[in-house]
Design an enzyme around this catalytic site. Structure first.
Site, PDB file in Angstrom:
ATOM      1  CG  ASN A   1      -2.283   1.156   1.229  1.00 47.38           C
ATOM      2  OD1 ASN A   1      -2.692   1.294   0.194  1.00 47.38           O
ATOM      3  ND2 ASN A   1      -1.967   1.789   2.230  1.00 47.38           N
TER       4      ASN A   1
ATOM      5  CB  ALA B   1       3.297  10.962  10.369  1.00 48.89           C
ATOM      6  N   GLY B   2       1.195   8.818   9.606  1.00 48.05           N
ATOM      7  CA  GLY B   2       1.007   7.275   9.189  1.00 48.05           C
ATOM      8  C   GLY B   2       0.757   6.852   8.063  1.00 48.05           C
ATOM      9  CB  CYS B   3       1.508   3.177   7.951  1.00 51.19           C
ATOM     10  SG  CYS B   3       4.097   3.142   8.039  1.00 51.19           S
ATOM     11  CB  VAL B   4      -2.973   1.834   6.876  1.00 51.90           C
ATOM     12  CG1 VAL B   4      -3.512   1.825   5.859  1.00 51.90           C
ATOM     13  CG2 VAL B   4      -1.430   0.933   6.660  1.00 51.90           C
TER      14      VAL B   4
END
Lengths: 172, 104
Positions: free
Chosen positions: A45, B101-104
């Site tokens: 993703n 900054a978040g991954c998902v």
């Protein structure tokens, strides 16, 4: 008309939008445990979000991630996993896997991380290609209709190697 | 911290050119930023930009693509169509916010 001061150059980030970057990532998902399903999905993703082309290849136990009858029910077992910091004698006890699975699912949901089938939807919407391993399909007597609808095809290992020519490769 | 001139204003930016001061942004600046990266803004773009601005103000962080689709009501496919190739970075750049900054 003349200006006395030279105009300051505007600082513009490079998004590589003019030319195709051509970067490609191929991820081989070979594990069917809930905790091992996520790394490939999350990294894939991230790659898509950076404009990197993505091919996912599901093989062996990773086949469970795209098998309709199993993809909703992947489990996380602390057995043999020292990283859970659980006493080794406790982890095989009845109910521990269910508890650990529930707890992991909750932690992920709290962070707005989708469940595996929804995550596959997200990857498809972002442009990923999903491939099922021919040998795994034959071993499990599964056909395309038994697999997640977004799977692009059941292909051999050689097909996958051929189509990922030039890709960076990640085995999970 | 470098500065850059956009629409006649001297604005603080980071090394890549992302605005660093929430209050220095306005819609005209967004138009200029969008033009600089070849993203002509439509009403749909503005829906995303406005959500980003409001969500950042409320939570102190730039929402991820996932959050824009689940909370902001613009689905992932549309986000990739609106901000091709690198949607998370492009939308935050235009909205005058840091990269998510978040991954998902």
């Amino acid at each position: 008309m003349t200006t006395t001061t030279a105009p300051m150059e505007m600082i513009v980030p490079s998004f590589g939008s003019d030319a195709e970057s051509g970067r490609k990532l191929a991820v081989i998902c070979s594990k069917g445990a809930l905790d091992m399903a996520y790394p490939g999905l999350i990294l894939g993703n991230a790659a898509l979000g950076e404009g990197v082309e993505l091919d996912l290849f599901f093989t062996f136990w990773g086949f469970d991630m795209i098998t309709k009858s199993r993809m909703y029910d992947l489990k996380f077992s602390p057995v043999g996993n020292t990283a859970t910091h659980m006493p080794a004698a406790l982890s095989p006890l009845p109910g521990v896997t269910a508890m650990a699975t529930h707890s992991l699912k909750k932690s992920l949901a709290d962070l707005n991380i989708p469940e595996v089938p929804d995550f596959l939807d997200l990857l498809k919407d972002s442009g990923a290609r999903l491939w099922a391993c021919r040998l795994s399909a034959d071993m499990n007597h599964l056909k395309e209709e038994d697999l997640y609808d977004g799977v692009d095809g059941i292909i051999s290992a050689s097909d996958f190697i051929e189509m990922t020519d030039g890709s960076q490769l990640l085995f999970i | 911290m470098p500065t850059t001139i956009i629409e006649g204003h001297e604005l603080s930016v980071d090394d890549e050119g992302f605005l660093t001061e929430y209050d220095q942004w306005d819609p005209q600046i967004a138009e200029a930023l969008a033009q600089a990266i070849d993203v002509p803004l439509t009403d749909e773009h503005w829906k995303v930009i406005n959500f980003l601005r409001e969500d950042f103000k409320a939570h102190g962080a730039t929402p991820t693509l996932r959050r824009v689709s689940t909370e902001g009501g613009v689905d992932t496919k549309t986000l990739f169509a609106l901000f091709p190739k690198k949607p998370a970075k492009k939308m935050s750049y235009i909205a005058g916010l840091p990269k998510p900054a978040g991954c998902v």
